[in-house]
Design an enzyme around this catalytic site. Structure first.
Site, mmCIF file in Angstrom:
data_model
loop_
_atom_site.group_PDB
_atom_site.id
_atom_site.type_symbol
_atom_site.label_atom_id
_atom_site.label_comp_id
_atom_site.label_asym_id
_atom_site.label_seq_id
_atom_site.Cartn_x
_atom_site.Cartn_y
_atom_site.Cartn_z
ATOM 1 N N HIS A 56 0.814 -1.216 0.000
ATOM 2 C CA HIS A 56 0.000 0.000 0.000
ATOM 3 C C HIS A 56 0.847 1.264 0.000
ATOM 4 O O HIS A 56 0.318 2.353 0.222
ATOM 5 C CB HIS A 56 -0.921 0.009 1.227
ATOM 6 C CG HIS A 56 -1.942 -1.086 1.215
ATOM 7 N ND1 HIS A 56 -2.960 -1.154 0.293
ATOM 8 C CD2 HIS A 56 -2.101 -2.176 2.010
ATOM 9 C CE1 HIS A 56 -3.704 -2.234 0.518
ATOM 10 N NE2 HIS A 56 -3.190 -2.869 1.553
ATOM 11 N N ARG A 81 7.671 -5.912 2.809
ATOM 12 C CA ARG A 81 6.417 -6.519 2.341
ATOM 13 C C ARG A 81 6.212 -6.152 0.870
ATOM 14 O O ARG A 81 5.876 -5.019 0.547
ATOM 15 C CB ARG A 81 5.216 -6.044 3.156
ATOM 16 C CG ARG A 81 3.925 -6.713 2.684
ATOM 17 C CD ARG A 81 2.751 -6.487 3.617
ATOM 18 N NE ARG A 81 2.166 -5.161 3.478
ATOM 19 C CZ ARG A 81 0.951 -4.826 3.944
ATOM 20 N NH1 ARG A 81 0.217 -5.734 4.575
ATOM 21 N NH2 ARG A 81 0.481 -3.598 3.807
ATOM 22 N N ASP A 95 17.918 -10.583 -3.385
ATOM 23 C CA ASP A 95 19.241 -10.226 -3.886
ATOM 24 C C ASP A 95 19.686 -8.839 -3.436
ATOM 25 O O ASP A 95 20.893 -8.600 -3.272
ATOM 26 C CB ASP A 95 19.273 -10.309 -5.410
ATOM 27 C CG ASP A 95 19.381 -11.738 -5.929
ATOM 28 O OD1 ASP A 95 19.568 -12.655 -5.102
ATOM 29 O OD2 ASP A 95 19.264 -11.945 -7.156
ATOM 30 N N GLU A 160 -5.338 -12.525 5.932
ATOM 31 C CA GLU A 160 -6.147 -11.309 5.899
ATOM 32 C C GLU A 160 -7.565 -11.558 5.394
ATOM 33 O O GLU A 160 -8.246 -10.601 4.988
ATOM 34 C CB GLU A 160 -5.490 -10.271 4.994
ATOM 35 C CG GLU A 160 -4.043 -9.971 5.321
ATOM 36 C CD GLU A 160 -3.438 -8.962 4.378
ATOM 37 O OE1 GLU A 160 -3.715 -7.763 4.552
ATOM 38 O OE2 GLU A 160 -2.713 -9.372 3.459
ATOM 39 N N ASP A 186 -8.086 -5.870 6.660
ATOM 40 C CA ASP A 186 -8.655 -6.713 5.600
ATOM 41 C C ASP A 186 -9.498 -7.843 6.178
ATOM 42 O O ASP A 186 -10.495 -8.246 5.582
ATOM 43 C CB ASP A 186 -7.544 -7.275 4.721
ATOM 44 C CG ASP A 186 -7.068 -6.267 3.687
ATOM 45 O OD1 ASP A 186 -7.893 -5.826 2.869
ATOM 46 O OD2 ASP A 186 -5.883 -5.911 3.700
#
Length: 311
Positions: A56, A81, A95, A160, A186
């Site tokens: 978000h 995230r 990486d 969620e 959520d």
């Protein structure tokens, strides 16, 4: 680790994965501004971990990298995230040094297993081998990275939805899942209580699910900005928790600052300051001071803007 690489900031060797097994819960906050300067400010605040959000927040691989670099010198664990569980994106994030990942919207054990596989080198998984080009290995300066990486990456999955709750036991049992995080916003929407993450049905569902995760020997996590609710979840044995966000702290703080001085601004707009007088020169701008007469000087020790704050 080769000579010269010892102590290199950012190579944490599975520190957060081990941290989730400790008795004391890890207290963290969101960095949702997409800004490395904000991330560094928050990194020095004394929290245990920061969630650098890409679901978000306006982040991509390059801005994730900048924030990881900004927080690397600080004793805080960065958790990234991504917006999806795309294995190609997961490979890129690993990486650049995102050792700790939180994957959103997980609804089945099969999805959780696929996420774990995306973080593991073969034969345990499908992660592409490119450590020679990667920050995470310090471009092969970290000795043995390829052989240690699978054991050092921390994988957390986020439940969620009602479907995710129904599969919670199976998700928590997946080998390689280190933590299960619950997203109340959520979950509330999925359970029919949009905008009410504190609804009793939502709190009850999370409470039951936390017990399931704890019984599986995994770390349970949750987001809770309201302090009473955060403390309630911590009392249930939640091992990692988010209790604030950079953007909400800035939004609420700026609102509070404006409200604190609104009455002063309103009064000063309508009432002349006490002791003020009109300038003697009718052509002078309103509010200007009378000119100094020849040979006069400001009061002893005074300077222009004396006493005003400077930034």
């Amino acid at each position: 680790m080769t000579a010269g690489a010892a102590g290199t900031a950012g190579v944490t060797g599975g520190a957060f994965r081990r941290r989730l097994r400790e008795p004391r819960p890890a207290i963290g906050m969101w960095v949702a501004s997409g800004n490395p300067y904000n991330a560094e400010i928050c990194a020095g605040g004394g929290l245990d971990w920061l969630l650098i959000d890409g679901e978000h927040a306006p982040n991509d691989v390059r801005s994730f990298l900048a924030q990881l670099q900004a927080v690397a010198p600080y004793p805080v664990a960065p958790v990234v995230r991504p917006p999806t569980d795309d294995p190609v994106l997961i490979k890129q994030l690993l990486d650049i040094g995102a050792e700790n990942l939180l994957l959103p919207m997980v609804e089945s054990a099969e999805q959780a297993m696929a996420i774990v596989a995306a973080t593991r080198y073969p034969p345990a998984g499908i992660r592409g081998v490119g450590s020679a080009f990667a920050r995470v290995s310090r471009w092969t300066r970290v000795e043995g990275y390829l052989h240690r990486a699978n054991d050092e990456i921390c994988v957390m999955v986020q439940i969620e939805s009602a479907a995710g709750l129904a599969a919670c036991t199976a998700i928590a049992a997946v080998d390689g899942v280190d933590g299960v995080f619950f997203g109340p916003a959520d979950l509330a929407a999925s359970l029919g209580h949009l905008g009410r993450p504190d609804h009793p049905d939502v709190v009850e569902a999370i409470t039951s699910a936390v017990a399931v995760v704890n019984a599986a020997g995994k770390a349970a996590g949750v987001n809770a900005f309201a302090e009473p609710l955060a403390r309630q979840y911590l009392s249930l044995g939640v091992r990692f928790i988010l209790v604030g966000a950079d953007v909400t702290l800035l939004a609420r703080g700026s609102e509070e600052l404006a409200a604190r001085y609104l009455d002063v601004a309103e009064k000063s707009h309508h009432t002349p300051p006490s002791g003020s007088a009109l300038p003697s020169d009718p052509t002078a701008p309103a509010g200007s001071a009378p000119p100094l007469t020849s040979g006069s000087s400001p009061a002893s020790g005074s300077t222009p803007n004396s006493g005003s704050a400077t930034l």
